[in-house]
Scaffold this active site. Structure first.
Site, PDB file in Angstrom:
ATOM      1  N   GLY A   1       0.809  -1.184   0.017  1.00  0.00           N
ATOM      2  CA  GLY A   1       0.092  -0.057   0.148  1.00  0.00           C
ATOM      3  C   GLY A   1       0.911   1.241   0.221  1.00  0.00           C
TER       4      GLY A   1
ATOM      5  N   CYS B   1      11.446  -2.018  -9.235  1.00  0.00           N
ATOM      6  CA  CYS B   1      12.251  -1.621  -8.640  1.00  0.00           C
ATOM      7  C   CYS B   1      13.622  -2.371  -8.904  1.00  0.00           C
ATOM      8  CB  CYS B   1      12.124  -1.569  -7.037  1.00  0.00           C
ATOM      9  SG  CYS B   1      11.741  -3.162  -6.642  1.00  0.00           S
TER      10      CYS B   1
HETATM   11  C1  LIG Z   1       6.289  -4.471  -6.046  1.00  0.00           C
HETATM   12  S1  LIG Z   1       5.099  -5.075  -5.248  1.00  0.00           S
HETATM   13  C2  LIG Z   1       3.823  -3.826  -5.174  1.00  0.00           C
HETATM   14  C3  LIG Z   1       4.183  -2.801  -3.821  1.00  0.00           C
HETATM   15  C4  LIG Z   1       3.100  -1.790  -3.591  1.00  0.00           C
HETATM   16  N1  LIG Z   1       2.591  -1.191  -5.090  1.00  0.00           N
HETATM   17  C5  LIG Z   1       3.542  -0.615  -2.638  1.00  0.00           C
HETATM   18  O1  LIG Z   1       4.019   0.256  -3.198  1.00  0.00           O
HETATM   19  O2  LIG Z   1       3.465  -0.906  -1.565  1.00  0.00           O
HETATM   20  C6  LIG Z   1       4.279  -6.049  -6.291  1.00  0.00           C
HETATM   21  C7  LIG Z   1       2.834  -6.731  -5.945  1.00  0.00           C
HETATM   22  O3  LIG Z   1       2.278  -7.246  -6.915  1.00  0.00           O
HETATM   23  C8  LIG Z   1       1.378  -8.271  -6.467  1.00  0.00           C
HETATM   24  N2  LIG Z   1       1.101  -9.506  -7.364  1.00  0.00           N
HETATM   25  C9  LIG Z   1       1.929 -10.417  -7.902  1.00  0.00           C
HETATM   26  N3  LIG Z   1       1.266 -10.945  -8.839  1.00  0.00           N
HETATM   27  C10 LIG Z   1       0.177 -10.366  -9.135  1.00  0.00           C
HETATM   28  C11 LIG Z   1      -1.027 -10.367 -10.119  1.00  0.00           C
HETATM   29  N4  LIG Z   1      -1.194 -11.548 -11.059  1.00  0.00           N
HETATM   30  N5  LIG Z   1      -1.996  -9.569  -9.706  1.00  0.00           N
HETATM   31  C12 LIG Z   1      -2.043  -8.632  -9.057  1.00  0.00           C
HETATM   32  N6  LIG Z   1      -0.947  -8.524  -8.162  1.00  0.00           N
HETATM   33  C13 LIG Z   1       0.043  -9.323  -8.378  1.00  0.00           C
HETATM   34  C14 LIG Z   1       2.217  -8.982  -5.176  1.00  0.00           C
HETATM   35  O4  LIG Z   1       1.452  -9.864  -4.232  1.00  0.00           O
HETATM   36  C15 LIG Z   1       2.998  -7.705  -4.713  1.00  0.00           C
HETATM   37  O5  LIG Z   1       2.140  -7.303  -3.766  1.00  0.00           O
END
Ligand SMILES: C[S@@+](CC[C@H](N)C(=O)[O-])C[C@H]1O[C@@H](n2cnc3c(N)ncnc32)[C@H](O)[C@@H]1O
Length: 477
Positions: free
Chosen positions: A112, A227
């Site tokens: 989040g 990232c």
């Molecule tokens: C880089 S992190 C996101 C960080 C978040 N945006 C933040 O700023 O705190 C990537 C996220 O993508 C989610 N994710 C992985 N595969 C996904 C999918 N098919 N659909 C939606 N979310 C997915 C993961 O669970 C993870 O929470």
């Protein structure tokens, strides 16, 4: 080492390497809608913290002295700040800068960091936040409640098959990635990735970006961010999606931040030259982690069509008159028991689900073709304000009471030793009639309490109560 492969494409390689040899300074982002920065800084500095404002992004501060982890302060517990890398606070600006966005989608939202930022930058709009991971959705839920995000609708949904039919003004794909940019925190991310993992990741990233492009309205903006520095997960992914969509253009970003342009080629592969307008922010640029970010715009102009959120969530199967009764009882409790003037709730809406009553400011609701249970499930809609309790009754949550804060007249201010007893699970004698109250400490509302037979107990969930206990212990007396 894995990073050596970027030596030829990064002109300031030495600077970047030197930055990576030291841990990145911790940074926090404040929520001016919750508390003015000056107040949060004053409170933190009274506990020995030293903070320095960054020139950009706004409301981001470097922690230059940290007597104990800032994430364990009372101010964090109260949702006045979010610990976030400064580089990550660029992404919400990259998405919203210069747009009139009303409804934004964060396709990979948990835990989040960017959702809470988008919601702060879109006070009149709605942010739809989706993720697949159960564990991370729980963290998202608690961050949204802690920071009182009334304009966020959170969903469990796979971004690759996110329901179509709604057209968002802006879509963020903060894609799962190999996280090389986090090397300062965890050098293990620089291990060579097995080729199969890299391929799996880039397929997932591409599928997410493809979906995002189908979910944005003509004229709307998609931001793709990771990232990591791996071109296979960045330029290569965007290059393939651009090739399929002649209606997409790459928009230059104009944020006042040092960066290097996206790559035109890597390892013998050439990319769409428009990707030079993507940004690579390396650790030495902001003395932070790393970021790849690119902004795409879909050609055309079209307004988005949205419905208003219903009073009863479709899967709740509660008759409307029963829902109205629940809302009326809740309102009476807020105004009569807690003593909140009704105008403080003006412009807010309610949503009834099986277990909860949500208070929110979301103005957009998935269109009719989004059948609940098929491809998406509601996780939250604004503030979880009331919970089912006892025989069909409902009680105010501490989230609600904390958000109402100073607007509550009926507060019970307890001393530190009384709080210690409450948080140790005991009751405290009080001369108050039975009913719900807001419990405060030094005048600041902390959560809900219940008075019965001259004894009060707190209604703060166990894990939050434990964190509060720690925060009060760490705080100077
Ligand atoms: C880089 S992190 C996101 C960080 C978040 N945006 C933040 O700023 O705190 C990537 C996220 O993508 C989610 N994710 C992985 N595969 C996904 C999918 N098919 N659909 C939606 N979310 C997915 C993961 O669970 C993870 O929470």
């Amino acid at each position: 080492m894995l990073w050596d492969r970027y030596r030829g494409v990064l002109p300031e390689w030495e600077l970047c390497e030197a930055a990576c040899r030291t841990p990145a300074p911790k940074t926090i982002r404040t929520f001016p809608s919750r508390r003015p920065d000056a107040e949060v800084l004053r409170r933190l500095s009274a506990q020995g913290f030293a903070l320095e404002a960054l020139p950009f992004p706004p409301h981001v501060y470097r922690v230059t002295n940290e007597p104990f982890p800032i994430g364990r302060t009372l101010e964090h517990w109260l949702g006045y700040l979010y610990v976030q890398e400064s580089v990550m606070a660029l992404v919400a600006y990259a998405l919203l800068e210069g747009t009139q966005a009303r409804v934004a989608l964060d396709l990979c939202a948990a835990p989040g960091g960017k959702t809470t930022h988008l919601s702060e930058l879109l006070p009149e709009g709605t942010v739809v936040a989706a993720d697949t991971s159960e564990r991370r959705l729980r963290a998202l839920g608690s961050n949204l409640q802690r920071t009182a995000r009334l304009n966020v609708l959170s969903l469990r949904a796979d971004g690759r098959s996110f329901p179509l039919g709604a057209a968002f003004d802006a879509v963020l794909v903060d894609a799962p990635c190999s996280a090389e940019g986090n090397a300062r925190e965890d050098p293990r991310v620089l291990r060579d990735l097995p080729e199969a993992t890299r391929r799996r990741l880039s397929r997932l990233q591409e599928a997410l970006l493809r979906r995002a492009v189908r979910l944005v309205r003509p004229g709307g903006v998609v931001v793709y961010a990771t990232c990591t520095f791996a071109p296979e997960e960045n330029e290569a992914v965007v290059d393939r999606v651009l090739a399929e969509h002649p209606d997409l253009s790459v928009e230059p970003l104009s944020l006042p931040v040092p960066h290097t342009p996206g790559l035109a080629e890597f390892g013998g592969r050439r990319y769409d030259p428009r990707l030079r307008d993507a940004w690579r922010v390396y650790p030495h640029h902001l003395d932070s982690g790393g970021l790849f970010v690119v902004r795409l715009r879909r050609a055309g102009v079209e307004g988005a069509q949205w419905a208003s959120p219903p009073l009863v969530h479709p899967s709740a199967r509660i008759p409307e008159n029963e829902a109205y009764r629940r809302v009326e009882r809740a309102l009476r409790l807020v105004t009569d028991d807690l003593g909140v003037a009704p105008h403080h709730l003006q412009g807010l809406r309610w949503m009834v689900t099986g277990k909860h009553l949500w208070l929110h400011r979301c103005s957009a609701w998935p269109p009719a073709q989004w059948e609940p249970g098929q491809r998406w499930e509601l996780v939250g809609c604004g503030l979880r304000a009331f919970a089912r309790w006892g025989r069909g009754e409902q009680r105010p949550t501490s989230w609600l009471v904390q958000w109402l804060g100073d607007r509550i007249q009926n507060r019970l201010d307890l001393h530190r030793d009384q709080w210690d007893r409450l948080l140790a699970g005991q009751t405290v004698p009080v001369s108050r009639p039975s009913g719900f109250v807001a419990l405060s400490f030094q005048g600041e509302v902390m959560g809900a309490g219940l008075v019965r037979a001259g004894q009060v107990r707190h209604l703060i969930p166990a894990e939050r109560a434990q964190q509060l206990r720690e925060a009060l212990t760490l705080r100077a007396p």
